[in-house]
Design an enzyme around this catalytic site. Structure first.
Site, PDB file in Angstrom:
ATOM      1  N   ASP A  81       5.363  10.150 -11.431  1.00 51.85           N
ATOM      2  CA  ASP A  81       4.685   9.175 -12.289  1.00 51.85           C
ATOM      3  C   ASP A  81       3.442   8.559 -11.651  1.00 51.85           C
ATOM      4  O   ASP A  81       3.273   8.560 -10.439  1.00 51.85           O
ATOM      5  CB  ASP A  81       5.650   8.061 -12.715  1.00 51.85           C
ATOM      6  CG  ASP A  81       6.312   7.361 -11.525  1.00 51.85           C
ATOM      7  OD1 ASP A  81       6.602   8.043 -10.513  1.00 51.85           O
ATOM      8  OD2 ASP A  81       6.530   6.143 -11.598  1.00 51.85           O
ATOM      9  N   GLU A 139       9.264   6.577 -10.534  1.00 51.53           N
ATOM     10  CA  GLU A 139       9.591   5.855  -9.288  1.00 51.53           C
ATOM     11  C   GLU A 139       9.093   4.426  -9.376  1.00 51.53           C
ATOM     12  O   GLU A 139       9.665   3.523  -8.782  1.00 51.53           O
ATOM     13  CB  GLU A 139       8.947   6.569  -8.090  1.00 51.53           C
ATOM     14  CG  GLU A 139       9.398   6.034  -6.727  1.00 51.53           C
ATOM     15  CD  GLU A 139       8.816   4.694  -6.353  1.00 51.53           C
ATOM     16  OE1 GLU A 139       9.556   3.839  -5.811  1.00 51.53           O
ATOM     17  OE2 GLU A 139       7.624   4.464  -6.602  1.00 51.53           O
ATOM     18  N   GLU A 140       7.995   4.235 -10.128  1.00 50.02           N
ATOM     19  CA  GLU A 140       7.298   2.943 -10.103  1.00 50.02           C
ATOM     20  C   GLU A 140       7.869   1.901 -11.047  1.00 50.02           C
ATOM     21  O   GLU A 140       7.365   0.790 -11.098  1.00 50.02           O
ATOM     22  CB  GLU A 140       5.809   3.149 -10.461  1.00 50.02           C
ATOM     23  CG  GLU A 140       5.044   4.061  -9.515  1.00 50.02           C
ATOM     24  CD  GLU A 140       4.686   3.391  -8.187  1.00 50.02           C
ATOM     25  OE1 GLU A 140       5.068   2.222  -7.994  1.00 50.02           O
ATOM     26  OE2 GLU A 140       4.048   4.060  -7.356  1.00 50.02           O
ATOM     27  N   ARG A 180      11.073   7.192  10.671  1.00 46.30           N
ATOM     28  CA  ARG A 180      11.840   6.064  11.191  1.00 46.30           C
ATOM     29  C   ARG A 180      13.302   6.293  10.877  1.00 46.30           C
ATOM     30  O   ARG A 180      13.687   6.439   9.717  1.00 46.30           O
ATOM     31  CB  ARG A 180      11.392   4.743  10.582  1.00 46.30           C
ATOM     32  CG  ARG A 180      12.160   3.567  11.179  1.00 46.30           C
ATOM     33  CD  ARG A 180      11.814   2.225  10.578  1.00 46.30           C
ATOM     34  NE  ARG A 180      12.559   1.202  11.307  1.00 46.30           N
ATOM     35  CZ  ARG A 180      12.163   0.628  12.442  1.00 46.30           C
ATOM     36  NH1 ARG A 180      11.014   0.943  12.965  1.00 46.30           N
ATOM     37  NH2 ARG A 180      12.921  -0.278  13.051  1.00 46.30           N
ATOM     38  N   HIS A 366      -1.830   2.109  -4.488  1.00 45.40           N
ATOM     39  CA  HIS A 366      -1.854   1.095  -5.549  1.00 45.40           C
ATOM     40  C   HIS A 366      -3.201   0.387  -5.647  1.00 45.40           C
ATOM     41  O   HIS A 366      -3.268  -0.744  -6.129  1.00 45.40           O
ATOM     42  CB  HIS A 366      -0.726   0.057  -5.392  1.00 45.40           C
ATOM     43  CG  HIS A 366       0.649   0.620  -5.649  1.00 45.40           C
ATOM     44  ND1 HIS A 366       1.647  -0.089  -6.317  1.00 45.40           N
ATOM     45  CD2 HIS A 366       1.197   1.805  -5.334  1.00 45.40           C
ATOM     46  CE1 HIS A 366       2.741   0.660  -6.377  1.00 45.40           C
ATOM     47  NE2 HIS A 366       2.492   1.817  -5.778  1.00 45.40           N
TER      48      HIS A 366
HETATM   49 ZN   LIG Z   1       3.917   3.199  -5.505  1.00 43.81          ZN
HETATM   50 ZN   LIG Z   2       5.030   5.992  -4.363  1.00 45.05          ZN
END
Ligand SMILES: [Zn+2]
Ligand SMILES: [Zn+2]
Length: 394
Positions: A81, A139-140, A180, A366
């Site tokens: 997305d 995902e957003e 990580r 973003h």
């Molecule tokens: Zn994002």
């Molecule tokens: Zn992302």
């Protein structure tokens, strides 16, 4: 050797992967509306001779089975997305869908996973085990495509022993990756608070209940949830970015509206913090004669990279890219719905460097000027193929 073969294949497909990325980048679609993107991915899977099935409306799942016998299964995930942002880059592959932009690099993840699928398909005769490809929507946007895919059974039949995801990282140079082990990204909850009083003339506070003063106390007191109740060894963040008291110099308003975010890396503490914040805010408002409606919209859980799996994967990455190109990541208090996979199965979410300062490619995800150094595709497709094959025990 398999490593050289993968490297040769990833060089061979590089131009196609870039073309796919540019196509996706110029045709971005918002969360839960990835219709054309889904068709595009489906066509590419068909070209590879892979069967797929749909999930969560626009999501797709496909399997690549190595020719050698094995019951091992791992999953590779990409999100598809875009974001409601107007692209400011003047590039040939600029978004053609005004107001929508792949500003989080999900076009990169999707085209890269298609490239990885192509490499794995060509090498099928050489490995044992099954690779599950997951192309997920949204995902957003809450509740997150990952949570829906999992509910619909993406982690069953066959069940993967490990799930891998990669995400672009404009802080790391293209050609490098970051890992990580352990807790990596935060749970995120949205807070919506209305503090109610009784408005009136600013000259007569004794006749009113001032929600502005109540809010001032609440905002200050709530920080103590983080500073006095949270375990200092485990990070928590509480921020309020919206405070609206729409009175005037001489008008006390009836109510004040607040919006904020609470982030942490511990599910038990997350629950306790919710209760403490609510109780504290309501108690303060009540003690001052007002009231408070405290609503919490739960976001994604925290993301944990399984220690052993991540250590092993990091080792494969060093083997593939050279030690100098594999970096350590710090905790990142943003959220990511890959966290749902990490709560359900051993998982490893790593970062793909996409920065190129000499070309001015440094903008954060973003933002309207976000872009990537496409040279990153020289490693992204092959690395994922290599660690998948290795993790399957080959
Ligand atoms: Zn994002
Ligand atoms: Zn992302």
């Amino acid at each position: 050797m398999i490593k050289q073969q993968i490297q040769e294949l990833s060089n061979k497909i590089f131009d196609d992967v870039v073309a796919n990325r540019r196509h996706l980048h110029s045709h971005p679609e918002l969360s839960f509306h990835e219709l054309q993107t889904s068709v595009f991915v489906a066509n590419k899977l068909e070209e590879l001779g892979l069967e797929y099935h749909k999930m969560a409306d626009t999501g797709l799942v496909a399997l690549i089975k190595g020719d050698k016998p094995s019951n091992n299964v791992i999953a590779l995930r990409a999100d598809m997305d875009a974001l409601p942002i107007t692209e400011a880059n003047d590039v040939p592959y600029k978004s053609q869908n005004v107001g929508v932009m792949h500003a989080c690099g999900h076009d990169v993840h999707t085209s890269s996973l298609l490239g990885t699928a192509r490499i794995l398909t060509e090498l099928k005769s050489q490995f044992a085990g099954t690779i599950k490809l997951i192309f997920q929507p949204a995902e957003e946007k809450l509740p997150g495509g990952a949570s829906i895919m999992i509910k619909e059974g993406v982690l069953e039949n066959p069940k993967p022993q490990a799930v891998f995801g990669q995400h672009v990282m404009p802080l790391i140079d293209a050609g490098k990756v970051g890992f990580r082990a352990g807790k990596y990204m935060a749970s995120t909850d949205e807070l919506y608070v209305t503090v109610k009083g009784r408005g009136g003339h600013g000259a007569q506070p004794q006749q009113n209940i001032d929600p502005v003063i109540i809010t001032a106390h609440i905002l200050t007191a709530l920080q103590q949830v983080v500073s006095r109740f949270a375990d200092p060894k485990s990070p928590s963040v509480l921020s309020f970015g919206k405070v609206i008291a729409n009175g005037a110099t001489n008008v006390i308003p009836n109510e004040v509206y607040l919006e904020g975010t609470f982030r942490t890396l511990d599910e038990k503490w997350r629950e306790e913090a919710h209760k403490r914040m609510k109780k504290m805010a309501e108690g303060i408002a009540e003690s001052m004669g007002g009231s408070c409606e405290f609503t919490i919209m739960r976001g994604y859980p925290f993301l944990i990279n399984e220690e052993k799996l991540t250590a092993a994967t990091r080792g494969y990455a060093e083997d593939y890219l050279g030690k100098e190109n594999v970096l350590d990541l710090d905790i990142w208090m943003a959220a990511e719905d890959f966290a749902y996979y990490s709560q359900a199965a051993a998982s490893c979410f790593y970062r793909l460097g996409t920065r190129n300062e000499s070309r001015g490619i440094t903008s954060s995800v973003h933002t309207p000027t976000f872009d990537i150094e496409e040279d990153a595709f020289k490693i992204s497709t092959g690395l994922m193929a290599y660690l998948a094959i290795k993790q399957l025990g080959n």
